[in-house]
Design an enzyme around this catalytic site. Structure first.
Site, mmCIF file in Angstrom:
data_model
loop_
_atom_site.group_PDB
_atom_site.id
_atom_site.type_symbol
_atom_site.label_atom_id
_atom_site.label_comp_id
_atom_site.label_asym_id
_atom_site.label_seq_id
_atom_site.Cartn_x
_atom_site.Cartn_y
_atom_site.Cartn_z
ATOM 1 N N ARG A 59 41.803 46.048 46.572
ATOM 2 C CA ARG A 59 41.019 45.210 45.667
ATOM 3 C C ARG A 59 40.291 46.070 44.630
ATOM 4 N NH1 ARG A 59 35.876 41.964 46.294
ATOM 5 N NH2 ARG A 59 36.042 40.418 44.637
ATOM 6 N N HIS A 63 40.670 45.767 40.605
ATOM 7 C CA HIS A 63 39.533 45.624 39.688
ATOM 8 C C HIS A 63 39.454 46.796 38.714
ATOM 9 C CE1 HIS A 63 36.920 42.301 41.660
ATOM 10 N NE2 HIS A 63 38.192 42.118 41.967
ATOM 11 N N VAL A 67 40.200 46.261 34.205
ATOM 12 C CA VAL A 67 39.111 46.510 33.265
ATOM 13 C C VAL A 67 39.322 47.894 32.658
ATOM 14 C CG1 VAL A 67 36.618 46.499 32.935
ATOM 15 C CG2 VAL A 67 37.604 45.177 34.806
ATOM 16 N N SER A 73 37.288 53.576 36.148
ATOM 17 C CA SER A 73 35.977 53.146 35.630
ATOM 18 C C SER A 73 35.210 52.302 36.635
ATOM 19 C CB SER A 73 36.128 52.400 34.298
ATOM 20 O OG SER A 73 37.012 51.311 34.435
ATOM 21 N N ASN A 91 31.915 41.923 41.594
ATOM 22 C CA ASN A 91 31.957 43.084 42.486
ATOM 23 C C ASN A 91 31.636 42.677 43.911
ATOM 24 O OD1 ASN A 91 29.246 42.771 42.998
ATOM 25 N ND2 ASN A 91 28.635 44.773 42.302
ATOM 26 N N HIS A 190 46.369 38.878 49.293
ATOM 27 C CA HIS A 190 45.406 38.087 50.062
ATOM 28 C C HIS A 190 45.900 37.830 51.487
ATOM 29 C CE1 HIS A 190 43.084 36.507 46.269
ATOM 30 N NE2 HIS A 190 42.944 37.810 46.471
HETATM 31 C C1 HEM Z 1 45.104 36.348 40.976
HETATM 32 C C2 HEM Z 1 43.825 36.508 40.766
HETATM 33 C C3 HEM Z 1 42.887 36.911 41.864
HETATM 34 C C4 HEM Z 1 41.725 36.300 42.160
HETATM 35 C C5 HEM Z 1 41.121 35.108 41.452
HETATM 36 C C6 HEM Z 1 41.162 36.976 43.288
HETATM 37 C C7 HEM Z 1 39.956 36.663 43.864
HETATM 38 C C8 HEM Z 1 39.466 37.221 45.017
HETATM 39 C C9 HEM Z 1 38.230 36.862 45.644
HETATM 40 C C10 HEM Z 1 37.244 35.844 45.109
HETATM 41 C C11 HEM Z 1 38.113 37.584 46.772
HETATM 42 C C12 HEM Z 1 37.011 37.510 47.817
HETATM 43 C C13 HEM Z 1 35.890 38.474 47.522
HETATM 44 C C14 HEM Z 1 34.783 38.272 48.501
HETATM 45 O O1 HEM Z 1 34.440 37.131 48.820
HETATM 46 O O2 HEM Z 1 34.221 39.270 48.966
HETATM 47 C C15 HEM Z 1 39.269 38.417 46.857
HETATM 48 C C16 HEM Z 1 39.509 39.295 47.871
HETATM 49 C C17 HEM Z 1 40.569 40.161 47.882
HETATM 50 N N1 HEM Z 1 41.497 40.319 46.883
HETATM 51 FE FE1 HEM Z 1 41.803 39.110 45.331
HETATM 52 N N2 HEM Z 1 41.985 37.983 43.663
HETATM 53 C C18 HEM Z 1 43.053 37.986 42.817
HETATM 54 C C19 HEM Z 1 44.093 38.894 42.809
HETATM 55 C C20 HEM Z 1 44.175 39.963 43.654
HETATM 56 C C21 HEM Z 1 45.101 41.054 43.487
HETATM 57 C C22 HEM Z 1 46.076 41.210 42.334
HETATM 58 C C23 HEM Z 1 44.889 41.892 44.539
HETATM 59 C C24 HEM Z 1 45.571 43.187 44.853
HETATM 60 C C25 HEM Z 1 46.803 43.483 44.507
HETATM 61 C C26 HEM Z 1 43.854 41.304 45.361
HETATM 62 C C27 HEM Z 1 43.406 41.814 46.558
HETATM 63 C C28 HEM Z 1 42.357 41.292 47.284
HETATM 64 C C29 HEM Z 1 41.991 41.759 48.612
HETATM 65 C C30 HEM Z 1 42.738 42.777 49.457
HETATM 66 C C31 HEM Z 1 40.847 41.056 48.987
HETATM 67 C C32 HEM Z 1 40.041 41.204 50.277
HETATM 68 C C33 HEM Z 1 38.921 42.197 50.064
HETATM 69 C C34 HEM Z 1 38.072 42.424 51.295
HETATM 70 O O3 HEM Z 1 38.479 42.112 52.397
HETATM 71 O O4 HEM Z 1 36.953 42.921 51.118
HETATM 72 N N3 HEM Z 1 43.423 40.156 44.772
HETATM 73 N N4 HEM Z 1 40.075 38.183 45.767
HETATM 74 C C1 LIG Z 2 27.105 44.353 42.917
HETATM 75 O O1 LIG Z 2 26.276 43.986 41.841
HETATM 76 C C2 LIG Z 2 24.963 43.634 42.187
HETATM 77 C C3 LIG Z 2 24.240 43.202 40.923
HETATM 78 O O2 LIG Z 2 24.948 42.199 40.254
HETATM 79 C C4 LIG Z 2 24.288 44.838 42.853
HETATM 80 O O3 LIG Z 2 22.992 44.473 43.291
HETATM 81 C C5 LIG Z 2 25.117 45.315 44.045
HETATM 82 O O4 LIG Z 2 24.577 46.485 44.578
HETATM 83 C C6 LIG Z 2 26.552 45.577 43.629
HETATM 84 N N1 LIG Z 2 27.372 45.899 44.790
HETATM 85 C C7 LIG Z 2 28.039 47.050 44.907
HETATM 86 C C8 LIG Z 2 28.866 47.193 46.119
HETATM 87 O O5 LIG Z 2 28.014 47.923 44.061
#
Ligand code: HEM
Ligand SMILES: *[C@@H]1O[C@H](CO)[C@@H](O)[C@H](O)[C@H]1NC(C)=O
Ligand SMILES: *[C@@H]1O[C@H](CO)[C@@H](O)[C@H](O)[C@H]1NC(C)=O
Ligand SMILES: *[C@@H]1O[C@H](CO)[C@@H](O)[C@H](O)[C@H]1NC(C)=O
Ligand SMILES: *[C@@H]1O[C@H](CO)[C@@H](O)[C@H](O)[C@H]1NC(C)=O
Length: 322
Positions: A59, A63, A67, A73, A91, A190
């Site tokens: 992830r 990200h 960007v 970055s 983030n 995901h």
């Molecule tokens: C298509 C658009 C995408 C959206 C809108 C999206 C959105 C999100 C969101 C909202 C989360 C949950 C974050 C949280 O609640 O902490 C997430 C988690 C994750 N995303 Fe995506 N994502 C997208 C594409 C991708 C892509 C392209 C990858 C990697 C190739 C990816 C890999 C992951 C992974 C591995 C997690 C789990 C992170 C964790 O367990 O901390 N995502 N994503």
């Molecule tokens: C994510 O951003 C918030 C502010 O929007 C900050 O307080 C937090 O520490 C940041 N988290 C990480 C993992 O850098």
């Protein structure tokens, strides 16, 4: 070099991107022959301590690439007068920074100021996901250089949100030179990791503002999610995106999705068009998914990379060189 850049701008300018032509196989072969091995063994150690690390790193890499390209970055910390990408709202739960810093220190000890943070993140992501397969799952070309700019505003503008519809998702990926096929394939990431309740609980409790549930969400799955996320105001609980196998990288994401068990609206959106729904159907086949995923990751890893004498090789991944 100048000519290459000009050509790139003229020919590809309309796409808004110029992708990674200068990356090479084993860029550090002469300058730091141990680099890829150090990164691999350090990553494997960290994954054995923390099975959630592959999700964190992939992830982070996503990200980073979305960007300002894959330029490390996302790894920069905010400073007194700049709020960096990692401190933007999307983030939420970004992690793995400490692991990248640890790998970077090990690499610096052997080859000071030689290996970029952008390459380390790209390689460590591949190596982390590859642990369960005991072989590298895709090839990583190297030679990325590190950017010096990181702003939270650009993260907000470039990271797709979980509330995006298919049109918005396609636009977001197209602006990075990625196709609808890449979108469906990369969403398969995901299959590992977790999501926070507040990023989907509108689907459970207030989908259209009338206290209703998203009709496109599987009702058994919705009932299950309601036991985890008990109110709209829960911002701390997380659920596995692929229930029961959230550390296993497999094609379950697609079988879940086809049963309307995609967690986010952005997951469910992939079924809204026959073309993308058909792709999701094909990716249920695990071998096909892994092959396609490798190809799309290579494309993502080339987005707007800095090469040659652009950018710098950071000494520490969290700060630009002084
Ligand atoms: C298509 C658009 C995408 C959206 C809108 C999206 C959105 C999100 C969101 C909202 C989360 C949950 C974050 C949280 O609640 O902490 C997430 C988690 C994750 N995303 Fe995506 N994502 C997208 C594409 C991708 C892509 C392209 C990858 C990697 C190739 C990816 C890999 C992951 C992974 C591995 C997690 C789990 C992170 C964790 O367990 O901390 N995502 N994503
Ligand atoms: C994510 O951003 C918030 C502010 O929007 C900050 O307080 C937090 O520490 C940041 N988290 C990480 C993992 O850098
Ligand atoms: C503040 O920003 C300016 C330019 O935007 C930069 O030159 C300067 O080094 C920054 N100062 C700090 C403490 O980061
Ligand atoms: C997608 O969302 C955008 C922005 O909210 C909206 O303008 C557009 O009509 C939506 N498209 C579809 C197909 O729902
Ligand atoms: C549901 O959404 C509507 C419209 O946005 C809002 O007025 C209402 O307060 C929400 N309900 C809850 C329980 O938050």
């Amino acid at each position: 070099m100048k000519f290459r850049i000009l050509l790139c701008v003229v020919l590809l300018g309309f796409l808004g991107v110029c992708q990674g032509g200068d990356l090479k196989k084993k860029f550090y072969r002469d300058s730091c022959p141990e680099a890829e091995d150090i990164i691999k063994s350090k990553t494997q150690q960290h994954v054995s301590d923390n099975p959630n690390l592959p999700a964190k790193l992939i992830r982070l890499h996503f990200h980073d690439c979305f960007v300002r390209g894959c330029d490390g970055s996302v790894l920069l910390s905010s400073t007194s007068n700049n709020s960096a990408e990692r401190d933007a709202i999307p983030n939420l739960s970004l992690a793995g920074f400490d692991v990248i810093d640890d790998i970077k220190s090990a690499v610096e000890a052997k080859c000071p100021k030689t290996v970029s943070c952008a390459d380390i993140l790209t390689l460590a992501t591949r190596d982390a996901v590859s642990v369960q397969f005991n072989k590298p799952m895709w090839e990583v070309l190297t030679g990325r250089r590190d950017g010096t700019v990181s702003t939270s505003g650009e993260a907000l503008a470039n990271i797709p949100t979980p509330f995006f519809n298919l049109t918005q998702l396609r636009q977001s990926f197209a602006s990075k030179g990625l196709t609808l096929h890449d979108l469906v394939v990369l969403s398969g990431a995901h299959t590992i990791g977790v999501g926070h309740c507040n990023l989907f609980s509108n689907r459970l409790y207030n989908f259209t503002g009338k206290g209703d549930q998203d009709p496109s969400l599987n009702s058994n799955y919705a009932a299950f999610l309601k036991t985890k996320c008990t109110s709209l105001s829960d911002t701390t609980t997380t659920v596995e995106m692929d229930p029961g196998s959230s550390t296993k990288f497999n094609s379950d994401y697609y079988s879940n999705l086809l049963q309307n068990k995609g967690l986010f609206q952005s997951d469910a959106a992939l079924l809204k068009l026959d073309q993308s729904a058909d792709i999701a159907g094909e990716l249920v086949d695990e071998d096909k998914f892994l092959t396609e995923f490798a190809e799309s990751m290579k494309r993502m890893g080339k987005i707007e990379v800095l090469t040659g004498s652009d950018g710098e090789i950071r000494k520490k991944c969290s700060v630009v060189n002084s």
